[in-house]
Design an enzyme around this catalytic site. Structure first.
Site, mmCIF file in Angstrom:
data_model
loop_
_atom_site.group_PDB
_atom_site.id
_atom_site.type_symbol
_atom_site.label_atom_id
_atom_site.label_comp_id
_atom_site.label_asym_id
_atom_site.label_seq_id
_atom_site.Cartn_x
_atom_site.Cartn_y
_atom_site.Cartn_z
ATOM 1 N N GLU A 1 -10.626 6.875 1.453
ATOM 2 C CA GLU A 1 -11.381 5.631 1.907
ATOM 3 C C GLU A 1 -10.430 4.225 1.386
ATOM 4 O O GLU A 1 -10.393 3.429 2.247
ATOM 5 C CB GLU A 1 -12.597 5.706 1.057
ATOM 6 C CG GLU A 1 -13.317 4.289 1.194
ATOM 7 C CD GLU A 1 -13.755 3.923 2.817
ATOM 8 O OE1 GLU A 1 -12.980 3.417 3.352
ATOM 9 O OE2 GLU A 1 -14.834 4.486 3.476
ATOM 10 N N VAL B 1 -4.295 0.835 -10.870
ATOM 11 C CA VAL B 1 -5.430 1.525 -10.332
ATOM 12 C C VAL B 1 -5.654 2.757 -10.912
ATOM 13 O O VAL B 1 -7.094 2.720 -11.366
ATOM 14 C CB VAL B 1 -5.109 1.999 -8.812
ATOM 15 C CG1 VAL B 1 -6.504 2.540 -8.244
ATOM 16 C CG2 VAL B 1 -4.781 0.750 -7.944
ATOM 17 N N VAL C 1 -7.525 2.071 3.586
ATOM 18 C CA VAL C 1 -7.830 0.957 4.205
ATOM 19 C C VAL C 1 -8.887 0.033 3.600
ATOM 20 O O VAL C 1 -9.986 0.499 3.425
ATOM 21 C CB VAL C 1 -8.187 1.166 5.689
ATOM 22 C CG1 VAL C 1 -8.589 -0.069 6.566
ATOM 23 C CG2 VAL C 1 -7.515 2.150 6.547
ATOM 24 N N THR D 1 -0.524 7.694 -6.282
ATOM 25 C CA THR D 1 0.668 7.274 -6.275
ATOM 26 C C THR D 1 1.152 6.755 -4.773
ATOM 27 O O THR D 1 0.373 6.534 -3.878
ATOM 28 C CB THR D 1 1.789 8.351 -6.466
ATOM 29 O OG1 THR D 1 1.897 9.415 -5.338
ATOM 30 C CG2 THR D 1 1.313 9.231 -7.747
ATOM 31 N N GLU E 1 2.533 -4.406 -2.685
ATOM 32 C CA GLU E 1 3.242 -3.115 -3.046
ATOM 33 C C GLU E 1 4.515 -3.446 -4.016
ATOM 34 O O GLU E 1 4.784 -4.297 -4.073
ATOM 35 C CB GLU E 1 3.468 -2.428 -1.858
ATOM 36 C CG GLU E 1 2.755 -2.076 -0.693
ATOM 37 C CD GLU E 1 1.826 -0.690 -1.034
ATOM 38 O OE1 GLU E 1 2.356 0.177 -1.571
ATOM 39 O OE2 GLU E 1 0.656 -0.869 -0.981
ATOM 40 N N LYS F 1 -2.293 0.828 8.117
ATOM 41 C CA LYS F 1 -3.662 0.956 8.224
ATOM 42 C C LYS F 1 -4.447 1.053 9.540
ATOM 43 O O LYS F 1 -5.483 1.633 9.791
ATOM 44 C CB LYS F 1 -4.189 -0.425 7.531
ATOM 45 C CG LYS F 1 -3.870 -0.275 5.955
ATOM 46 C CD LYS F 1 -4.394 -1.785 5.340
ATOM 47 C CE LYS F 1 -3.755 -1.634 3.720
ATOM 48 N NZ LYS F 1 -3.780 -2.877 3.307
#
Ligand code: ADP
Ligand code: ASP
Ligand code: MG
Length: 814
Positions: free
Chosen positions: A605, A475, A608, A554, A666, A681
């Site tokens: 943000e 990411v 979720v 992270t 994950e 979430k």
């Protein structure tokens, strides 16, 4: 007739002196010019340092003297080809005198102000002689006049006051009888009535030039220096600073008084009285426009013209209940400082008369305290006032402009932008003329404060955002790529200058306050220093850049534990990491409180729905007065991916493996499959809707088997998926037999939340949810039957990075 003054850098080398001569060639053709010169660049400081060595009985002063000697002899060598023996002899003799003076200082290990003036006069005497002789040797009609024979002062050594009557008459009578087209004068130096050498204060050559210009009522005073004019702020501290085209005399006085070193403050007064324009020009770039200081500046110019700063300030605070009404209190205070020859830079007094603050130079602080405490000894012993409080390590920053009084909101803008950047203000003063607002701040904040104010007042509203990113996996890497692509667009269209200043992974970290390279960051990071979370935080604090943003990309709890420290230092936090917002409720509330208290964003943000604007939408609903009644959602892109692929043809194990390989889970797939990730979430959405709950409060009916749940490693987990294949096949078949599809659903209703696998019938909005998509349905007071629906890709590096990007833009628009 014109007066031109050339500063230290302008005469700092043979090369630059040749530039000066080129400039004089043009000016003096057909015109008379008076040329005031400083000492060779750096020589005044070198003389002082050398003398200090001698005072300290340090033999190194001899080497230091040799350095000074060679600087001058080398310049002569380069400037003059032949016929220079006389000049070298003269200069050598002067240098011998200087050496004897230094030996004397060494012997008595003491230097009085009077000796200091004698010492420093060598600088200007040597430079003016060398330049005059060079010009003569090149055929210019040049005279050298020692300005000590013209400028008469009192005996206040190192900062003497001019006797204008005697001085003006000396200057006028000398130039009445002078026909040379160029006259060279040493700046800075003068003489008292009883013929002792005095000086006009550091930077005083500007003043010499102004005194001569006024006495002769010339057309123009030119100050030639090493920058192209008076800048909007100190160009050494703010890269974006630019030269101001025009200034009024008063603006120039304020800016120079408050630290714009390019003009020595007393310089303006003599020429202002005669309405002689001052032009500041750059010897190294004579074609540049420079700054013109005069009385006829164009109307409608900017409200704020410049921002300046003075460092090494001490703030004295005198306070006490008995101060109100003590007769002549201020008079006694100011008289005490004046007797000690202490210059006051700034004064503020509360209208209650309960306290008074005075800004003075830090070097005078000790003296001032002793003297004031003595003056008010009696009142202090009677506890009418407290002993004076001295704070050091401070600076003054001043915002200056003639038109500030007719523009509202300047001070509001000034203080709110400083406040947002955590610049603490110790005292404020506003001149009665409303031409100047000054503030006392910590010296360590000066660079940030000047950059912040410069951005607000001069940079067409461009805002610089300084990013410090921890975690550069999939990411993080995509985010950097996106920033690289969009940088130009953001600057041009949103006026946002997004810079990455710090980067860290678990191994190394790198910083560059001028912005890291977006091309070579990977190689640079690999060569960085050893990573440390505390070290990262400390560097972010130390760099103290405006609009700093810490980004946590992270999934590490230790990183999340430091958010409070960032927020307390007014550093915004953008978290991709869900741990902080889904952990202990007290910590979540603390972060929210700190964000409010320090007026600094805390955004998450991407916690979720990855890049989907779920939290932003929820916040906007609530801010506009709506109330959330229920939330129904499919929030796991990974689980959706898994159950969409699971159609009886492949094993459940293989599909989970594929999801992991494609980056949709994950690193530990159990976090997704156990429902913990979805529970986190919905917990965050519940909290953002105003319900206080913890992860344990969420009802999580797992679809996994006992063996799956009890596995103690990822590998072990995968083997239990194989052995329990029948269980998963049954889940699928049961749903299929009812024409349903399996979806992992999160619900929030009436303050309660649950997550679990559900059989969704055809026609339900979740039924056709594809791939790794997410869907969130908000039922609210305003959307009671038809919910507000947000739907789209809810996992993947690219969309998550764009969600982070959106948070950056939110901060930019804040
Ligand atoms: P000189 O030796 O020519 O008299 P100074 O060193 O006294 O030069 O003054 C020029 C320097 O003033 C610049 O090099 C710059 O570093 C500093 N400076 C501080 N504030 C300003 C400002 N607002 N505009 C221009 N220069 C400034
Ligand atoms: N040489 C002196 C100084 O450095 C005066 C000047 O350059 O203006 O302060
Ligand atoms: Mg100067």
């Amino acid at each position: 007739m014109k007066v031109l003054k050339f500063g230290g850098t302008s005469v700092g080398s043979a090369k630059n002196i040749n530039k000066v001569i080129d400039i004089l060639k043009d000016v003096s053709s057909g015109n008379q010019a008076v040329v005031v010169v400083s000492a060779v660049g750096g020589i005044t400081d070198k003389l002082l340092n050398t003398a200090q060595l001698a005072v300290d009985k340090n033999q190194d002063y001899k080497e230091a003297f040799k350095g000074i000697k060679h600087i001058h002899l080398d310049i002569i060598d380069e400037l003059l080809d032949d016929k220079k023996t006389d000049i070298v002899n003269f200069v050598s003799e002067k240098l011998n005198h200087l050496e004897q003076l230094l030996d004397g200082i060494f012997l008595i290990n003491e230097m009085s102000p009077k000796t200091s003036d004698k010492l420093l006069s060598f600088g200007e005497l040597l430079s003016s002689y060398i330049i005059a002789e060079t010009m003569k040797s090149r055929g210019y009609d040049t005279a050298l006049k020692n300005s000590q024979e013209l400028i008469v002062t009192d005996k206040n050594h190192t900062n003497a006051s001019v006797d204008f009557k005697a001085t003006n008459s000396n200057i006028v009578s000398y130039f009445n009888n002078n026909t040379n087209s160029i006259t060279i004068l040493p700046g800075f130096i003068s003489k008292s009535k009883d013929n002792e050498i005095t000086t006009l204060g550091r930077g005083g050559s500007d003043y010499t030039a102004a005194i001569v210009a006024a006495a002769l009522n010339v057309d123009e005073l030119q100050i030639w220096t090493d920058v192209s004019g008076m800048f909007t702020t100190n160009p050494k501290l703010v890269k974006q600073a630019f030269p101001i085209k025009e200034l009024s005399y008063q603006e120039a006085v304020e800016l120079s008084h408050f630290g714009a070193k390019v003009l020595y403050p007393p310089t303006v007064q003599p020429v202002l009285d005669k309405n002689i324009p001052i032009i500041i020009k750059n010897t190294m770039a004579p074609e540049d426009h420079g700054t013109s200081i005069n009385n006829n500046i164009a109307h409608g110019s900017l409200a704020v013209k410049g921002i300046s700063n003075i460092n090494d300030i001490a703030l004295l605070t005198l306070q006490g209940n008995g101060m109100v009404g003590i007769p002549g209190f201020s008079k006694r205070l100011f008289e005490t400082l004046s007797q000690e020859k202490i210059n006051i830079v700034l004064i503020t007094q509360a209208s209650s008369e309960h306290s008074i603050c005075i800004g003075i130079s830090e070097k005078d602080a000790e003296n001032a305290k002793a003297a004031i405490d003595q003056t008010f000894e009696n009142e202090i012993s009677l506890h009418k006032i407290d002993p004076i409080i001295v704070e050091t390590g401070l600076s003054i920053i001043a915002v200056v402009g003639d038109n500030m009084k007719s523009h509202q909101g300047i001070s509001g803008k000034m203080f709110s932008s400083l406040g947002k950047n955590n610049v603490n203000i110790r005292a404020i003063a506003q001149g009665a003329s409303e031409r100047n607002i000054s503030a006392v701040i910590a010296e360590r904040d000066v660079k940030k404060a000047l950059n912040t104010l410069h951005e607000v007042f001069f940079e067409d509203n461009t805002k610089q955002i300084n990013l410090f990113i921890t975690g550069v996996g999939n990411v993080g890497e995509r985010l950097i790529e996106q920033i690289k692509q969009q940088k130009k667009y953001l600057k041009e269209n949103l006026k946002l200058n997004v810079r990455i200043v710090g980067l860290s992974n678990s191994r190394t970290m790198i910083f560059d306050s001028d912005s890291l390279s977006l091309k070579s960051w990977k190689d640079d990071l690999a060569k960085g220093e050893r990573a440390s979370l505390e070290g990262f935080l400390e560097t972010v604090k130390l760099l103290n850049l405006r609009n700093s943003v810490f980004m946590d990309i992270t999934a590490n709890a230790d990183v999340a534990a430091l958010y409070p420290e960032y927020l307390k230092n007014s550093i915004a936090v953008i978290a991709c990491n869900k741990i902080a917002c889904s952990g202990d409720i007290e910590n979540y509330k603390l972060l929210k409180r700190l964000s409010l208290k320090y007026n600094v964003p805390f955004l998450f943000e991407t916690n979720v729905g990855a890049g989907l604007p779920v939290i932003d939408t929820l916040n906007n609903l609530i801010l506009s007065g709506d109330k959330i009644t229920s939330i129904q959602a499919v929030l796991s892109g990974s689980l959706n991916f898994v159950f969409n692929k699971f159609d009886g043809t492949k094993s459940f194990h293989d599909i989970v493996k594929q999801a992991q390989n494609e980056g949709y889970t994950e690193p530990d797939p159990r976090i997704d499959l156990s429902g913990v990730d979805v529970a986190r979430k919905i917990l965050i959405l519940a909290r953002e809707s105003g319900t206080e709950m913890n992860l344990e409060d969420i009802n999580n009916k797992s679809f996994l088997t006992k063996a799956n749940l009890e596995s103690n490693s990822v590998d072990d987990f995968y083997s239990t998926l194989i052995s329990d294949e029948v269980h998963f096949q049954k889940l699928y078949k049961d749903a299929k037999s009812k024409s349903c599809r399996l979806k992992y659903v999160a619900e929030f209703n009436n303050g309660k939340a649950n997550v679990g696998l559900k059989e969704i019938p055809e026609g339900h909005p979740f039924y056709n949810l594809e791939g790794k998509d997410n869907i969130v349905m908000f039922y609210t007071q305003r959307y009671p039957e038809q919910p507000m629906i947000i739907k789209g890709a809810g996992a993947g590096a690219d969309v998550t990075a764009s969600g982070l990007f959106a948070d950056i833009i939110r901060i930019g628009n804040n």
